[in-house]
Design a protein around this motif. Sequence first.
Motif: not given
Length: 307
Positions: A268-271, A273-280, A285-289, A299-301
């Motif tokens: 959850a922490r990694e998701i 961080a990744a979503f908030e970085k992309a949101s900036q 909507g991003i594809m995570h490795t 992200y909300r979950d």
Amino acid sequence: MIFENIEAVEDWDAHRKRAEIGTKRKAPCPHRRHRSNMMLNPLQLRHLNRLDSLDADWVTLNLEDAIAPSKKKEALLNIALFLSHLEQSPSCIVVRVNPLDRGGEEEIRFLNDFGIDGIRLPKVRSREEIERALALLPEDRELHISLETREAFRDLAHWGGIDPRLTTANLGILDLLADLGLPQRLVTDGPGNPTAEVLLTKFLLDARTAGLVPVSFMYQDYRDLEGFRRWCLREREMGFDAKACMGPAQVAVANEIFAPDPEALRRAREIKAAFEKASQRGEHGIMHTKYGFIDEPIYRDALNLLK
């Protein structure tokens, strides 16, 4: 321990107990966890004496069904005595009063002078009862309700937004089954009964719809820890994260099963961080490795789990 010499306290009569009521006031609840909610009988002074060291996230001091009418004043006095000598507790403390028209209103007024975190109102049937109870409470005190009647089972989802102090719904499954004219064996035989699962599911979803924490029912056979564990595991699968408990052994099981999974928290922490970085960057909507496609619902979950 609150009192070093509990044997002496057990010999005090009502007059002595009233004379010994102190002036301490417990600090507010130190956390927002709800894994375990242990019911405690205030006629058992040795149990009250451990309020400063219990492992339950919440402790409910019970003035209602388990206390005979002739003993209710004694139980209330015991609560006042021990709370008035309690400064800190790892548990949040709530008192389950009697129905408002059967002594509950007077109990709430009396308890307002003592350091508890909430009041639990039993046998709720209407929004008006909730509003009456809220009008009696200080602004810093929560109201919990027991869902034990067909009216509450029908209307729970519509009780959201009444007041932010209304925070928690506790499922009193045996009383509810009786009010619905259904046999207790639906739950006493263990997980798997389809009617029991419908009841639990409706309670869970309606409580969440109303913005309340749903606490699942108390498993009465405190010696059957395997049966209790089976229910906890099934309820976790359904989406519950809180369970009523009878005694420290059940608390230990509930705390274990409903504790957040460390791996799930890391994910959850990694998701997050990744979503908030992309949101900036303006991407929602991003594809995570590692986790595949991440969008706002994912992200909300993650936020819900971390919360």
